[in-house]
Design a protein around this motif. Sequence first.
Motif, mmCIF file in Angstrom:
data_model
loop_
_atom_site.group_PDB
_atom_site.id
_atom_site.type_symbol
_atom_site.label_atom_id
_atom_site.label_comp_id
_atom_site.label_asym_id
_atom_site.label_seq_id
_atom_site.Cartn_x
_atom_site.Cartn_y
_atom_site.Cartn_z
ATOM 1 N N GLY A 24 0.848 -1.200 0.000
ATOM 2 C CA GLY A 24 0.000 0.000 0.000
ATOM 3 C C GLY A 24 0.877 1.240 0.000
ATOM 4 N N ASN A 25 0.255 2.359 -0.286
ATOM 5 C CA ASN A 25 0.991 3.624 -0.390
ATOM 6 C C ASN A 25 1.706 3.966 0.927
ATOM 7 N N ILE A 26 2.593 4.901 0.868
ATOM 8 C CA ILE A 26 3.204 5.459 2.082
ATOM 9 C C ILE A 26 2.052 5.989 2.952
ATOM 10 N N GLY A 27 2.048 5.623 4.226
ATOM 11 C CA GLY A 27 1.007 6.110 5.133
ATOM 12 C C GLY A 27 -0.314 5.362 5.037
ATOM 13 N N SER A 28 -0.313 4.234 4.358
ATOM 14 C CA SER A 28 -1.591 3.501 4.196
ATOM 15 C C SER A 28 -1.953 2.683 5.432
ATOM 16 N N GLY A 29 -1.042 2.559 6.387
ATOM 17 C CA GLY A 29 -1.365 1.857 7.632
ATOM 18 C C GLY A 29 -0.802 0.444 7.699
ATOM 19 N N LEU A 61 20.281 6.643 5.139
ATOM 20 C CA LEU A 61 20.049 6.591 3.686
ATOM 21 C C LEU A 61 18.681 7.169 3.326
ATOM 22 N N LEU A 62 17.700 7.032 4.243
ATOM 23 C CA LEU A 62 16.361 7.570 3.971
ATOM 24 C C LEU A 62 16.430 9.106 3.907
ATOM 25 N N ALA A 63 17.168 9.700 4.833
ATOM 26 C CA ALA A 63 17.333 11.163 4.813
ATOM 27 C C ALA A 63 18.087 11.590 3.560
ATOM 28 N N LEU A 65 18.118 10.122 0.739
ATOM 29 C CA LEU A 65 17.223 9.961 -0.406
ATOM 30 C C LEU A 65 16.368 11.202 -0.618
ATOM 31 N N TYR A 66 15.738 11.675 0.465
ATOM 32 C CA TYR A 66 14.836 12.824 0.313
ATOM 33 C C TYR A 66 15.601 14.134 0.101
ATOM 34 N N GLU A 67 16.825 14.206 0.662
ATOM 35 C CA GLU A 67 17.596 15.447 0.494
ATOM 36 C C GLU A 67 18.120 15.590 -0.923
ATOM 37 N N PHE A 76 20.026 3.996 -2.123
ATOM 38 C CA PHE A 76 18.903 3.658 -1.253
ATOM 39 C C PHE A 76 18.179 2.409 -1.742
ATOM 40 N N GLN A 77 17.836 2.383 -3.029
ATOM 41 C CA GLN A 77 17.063 1.242 -3.530
ATOM 42 C C GLN A 77 17.890 -0.052 -3.535
ATOM 43 N N SER A 78 19.196 0.068 -3.689
ATOM 44 C CA SER A 78 20.053 -1.125 -3.585
ATOM 45 C C SER A 78 19.944 -1.720 -2.187
ATOM 46 N N TYR A 79 19.973 -0.831 -1.201
ATOM 47 C CA TYR A 79 19.916 -1.307 0.178
ATOM 48 C C TYR A 79 18.522 -1.831 0.525
ATOM 49 N N VAL A 80 17.496 -1.157 0.004
ATOM 50 C CA VAL A 80 16.118 -1.659 0.208
ATOM 51 C C VAL A 80 16.028 -3.077 -0.342
ATOM 52 N N GLN A 81 16.571 -3.281 -1.535
ATOM 53 C CA GLN A 81 16.475 -4.607 -2.157
ATOM 54 C C GLN A 81 17.144 -5.673 -1.279
ATOM 55 N N LEU A 99 4.777 -9.975 6.011
ATOM 56 C CA LEU A 99 5.881 -9.059 5.706
ATOM 57 C C LEU A 99 5.340 -7.697 5.312
ATOM 58 N N GLU A 100 5.940 -6.641 5.857
ATOM 59 C CA GLU A 100 5.597 -5.287 5.415
ATOM 60 C C GLU A 100 6.366 -4.999 4.132
ATOM 61 N N ARG A 101 5.624 -4.777 3.082
ATOM 62 C CA ARG A 101 6.193 -4.579 1.739
ATOM 63 C C ARG A 101 6.989 -5.806 1.298
ATOM 64 N N CYS A 109 6.984 -0.506 -7.949
ATOM 65 C CA CYS A 109 6.407 0.801 -7.617
ATOM 66 C C CYS A 109 7.490 1.869 -7.474
ATOM 67 N N PHE A 110 8.442 1.641 -6.559
ATOM 68 C CA PHE A 110 9.390 2.716 -6.253
ATOM 69 C C PHE A 110 10.459 2.891 -7.339
ATOM 70 N N ILE A 111 11.111 1.804 -7.724
ATOM 71 C CA ILE A 111 12.165 1.939 -8.741
ATOM 72 C C ILE A 111 11.538 2.397 -10.060
ATOM 73 N N ALA A 162 0.638 14.353 9.502
ATOM 74 C CA ALA A 162 0.383 14.224 10.946
ATOM 75 C C ALA A 162 1.514 13.468 11.648
ATOM 76 N N ARG A 163 2.065 12.439 11.005
ATOM 77 C CA ARG A 163 3.111 11.684 11.716
ATOM 78 C C ARG A 163 4.450 12.430 11.712
ATOM 79 N N ASN A 164 4.614 13.331 10.735
ATOM 80 C CA ASN A 164 5.744 14.259 10.773
ATOM 81 C C ASN A 164 7.108 13.574 10.852
ATOM 82 N N GLU A 167 12.399 12.820 7.878
ATOM 83 C CA GLU A 167 12.952 12.618 6.536
ATOM 84 C C GLU A 167 11.940 12.937 5.440
ATOM 85 N N GLU A 168 10.636 12.867 5.769
ATOM 86 C CA GLU A 168 9.592 12.951 4.730
ATOM 87 C C GLU A 168 8.999 14.353 4.584
ATOM 88 N N LYS A 169 9.685 15.354 5.120
ATOM 89 C CA LYS A 169 9.121 16.714 5.098
ATOM 90 C C LYS A 169 8.870 17.212 3.675
HETATM 91 N N1 DCP Z 1 10.564 4.003 0.489
HETATM 92 C C1 DCP Z 1 11.182 4.213 -0.734
HETATM 93 N N2 DCP Z 1 11.444 3.138 -1.537
HETATM 94 C C2 DCP Z 1 11.072 1.891 -1.171
HETATM 95 C C3 DCP Z 1 10.416 1.678 0.047
HETATM 96 C C4 DCP Z 1 10.160 2.768 0.861
HETATM 97 O O1 DCP Z 1 11.507 5.356 -1.078
HETATM 98 N N3 DCP Z 1 11.363 0.877 -1.996
HETATM 99 C C5 DCP Z 1 10.364 5.146 1.404
HETATM 100 C C6 DCP Z 1 9.013 5.804 1.359
HETATM 101 C C7 DCP Z 1 8.799 6.274 2.768
HETATM 102 C C8 DCP Z 1 9.577 5.283 3.623
HETATM 103 O O2 DCP Z 1 10.522 4.665 2.738
HETATM 104 O O3 DCP Z 1 9.366 7.545 2.958
HETATM 105 C C9 DCP Z 1 8.703 4.210 4.261
HETATM 106 O O4 DCP Z 1 7.651 3.959 3.340
HETATM 107 P P1 DCP Z 1 6.602 2.792 3.437
HETATM 108 O O5 DCP Z 1 5.368 3.134 2.698
HETATM 109 O O6 DCP Z 1 7.247 1.558 2.960
HETATM 110 O O7 DCP Z 1 6.332 2.682 4.997
HETATM 111 P P2 DCP Z 1 5.354 3.572 5.907
HETATM 112 O O8 DCP Z 1 6.043 3.713 7.222
HETATM 113 O O9 DCP Z 1 4.937 4.815 5.207
HETATM 114 O O10 DCP Z 1 4.131 2.593 6.026
HETATM 115 P P3 DCP Z 1 2.742 2.793 6.734
HETATM 116 O O11 DCP Z 1 2.531 4.237 7.032
HETATM 117 O O12 DCP Z 1 1.759 2.244 5.737
HETATM 118 O O13 DCP Z 1 2.820 1.980 7.984
#
Ligand code: DCP
Length: 227
Positions: A24-29, A61-63, A65-67, A76-81, A99-101, A109-111, A162-164, A167-169
Amino acid sequence: MMLRNISRMMTSKSTKPFTVIIEGNIGSGKTTFLQHFEKYKDVCVLSEPVEMWRDCAGHNLLANLYENPVKWSFTFQSYVQLTMLQHHLVATTKPIKLLERSIFSARYCFIEKLLRDEILLAPSVSVLNEWFKYLITKFNISVDLIVYLRTSPEVVYERVLARNRKEEKSLSLQYLKDLHDMHEKWLFYKTAFSCPAHVLTLNADLDKSTIEKEYQKCQDHLLTITG
Ligand code: DCP
């Protein structure tokens, strides 16, 4: 308890865990969904390794990525993989593994979005893709069910604000809309890439007070397909 029944049925059939990926999308729960299932002792829950992405030998690496996405997306995506592969390969004696994601949403989706935005260029994506193809064929990354937490971009945007998370500003509504479309094409309309398993779609726009009935659908579904 319902999940205990499921797990009894599963263990009698196989020692391999029934593996469910939560997408699910970022922030989908996704995290909240997983927390709900953590209470069942027969379920192995693997939350996304965001903390690892924030601390790779001291590097956030997350910071990064966004910076500066152009500079750091490949890293970042190499490490995610790698971290996703590690989660797929975690062994458990529990009959159900959540598993989450997954390595699949990272690629599809991301790459893919980074490629379309020309933040990652074709040669870099080719390298990630060759790794992806190698890993999913050489390792046992089987998935039995995908739970798609389907949301509206506007709703997840409010949650992200809301979660603020620091890195995601810079995360914009447009980025979430695009990422929503990537998930929709892959998991809902099934017009992009292939789904590694059946998809169960839940309404994840609901808030914490009403979402339990959607979680129940997942439990019911697990019971139906394994019963
Ligand atoms: N991210 C990314 N590339 C990926 C996986 C994640 O750029 N292959 C980034 C997007 C978010 C952060 O990592 O900034 C975490 O994203 P997720 O949607 O995977 O996790 P959330 O914490 O947002 O999930 P949720 O709010 O649904 O619990």
